[in-house]
Design a protein around this motif. Sequence first.
Motif: not given
Length: 166
Positions: A92-103, A150-155
């Motif tokens: 799970v996401s430990p924070m609110v932010g933008t998900f990136y699948a690659a560096p 990729d690039g999706e905002l996550v909670e």
Amino acid sequence: MLTIEEIRELIKIVDESSLDEFTYETNGAKVKMKKDTQYHEGYTIYQPVQTDEKTQEQMSVETMPVQSDSKQTETGESSKKETTSDYDHEIVSPMVGTFYAAPNPESDPYVKVGSEVQSESIVCIVEAMKLFNEIEAEVTGEVVEIMVEDGELVEYGQPLFRVKTT
């Protein structure tokens, strides 16, 4: 100054409440959250920037939209991804932010469905307030589902990956 954990807790409390706006000030920090329900739900967090000892300016640090888990298509069907029962752990996401699948945009993703991961394997990056946070798998196993694009905002607490542990 408020810690990230304190800010996260405030966001969670306001999100679960019927409040439309919330302001909190302590020790030179100010947090102002306002739900913009006309277009989308979201929060704006302000933290002071020290310009000198006598003056402070307020600076908008981040606007964090709140996304729903699924969207309705024109046919009324849910666009939420199919769930797989062949997993026993969710990363799970430990924070609110933008998900990136690659560096970076030119690189291959850290993991794909079928990738084997170790507990210290980096599976993605979540960008929050201009900081790029590498997220580790924390378990050993096989990635069976990638739950976000990729690039999706996550909670905070949103599932990112499903893993079948070994």
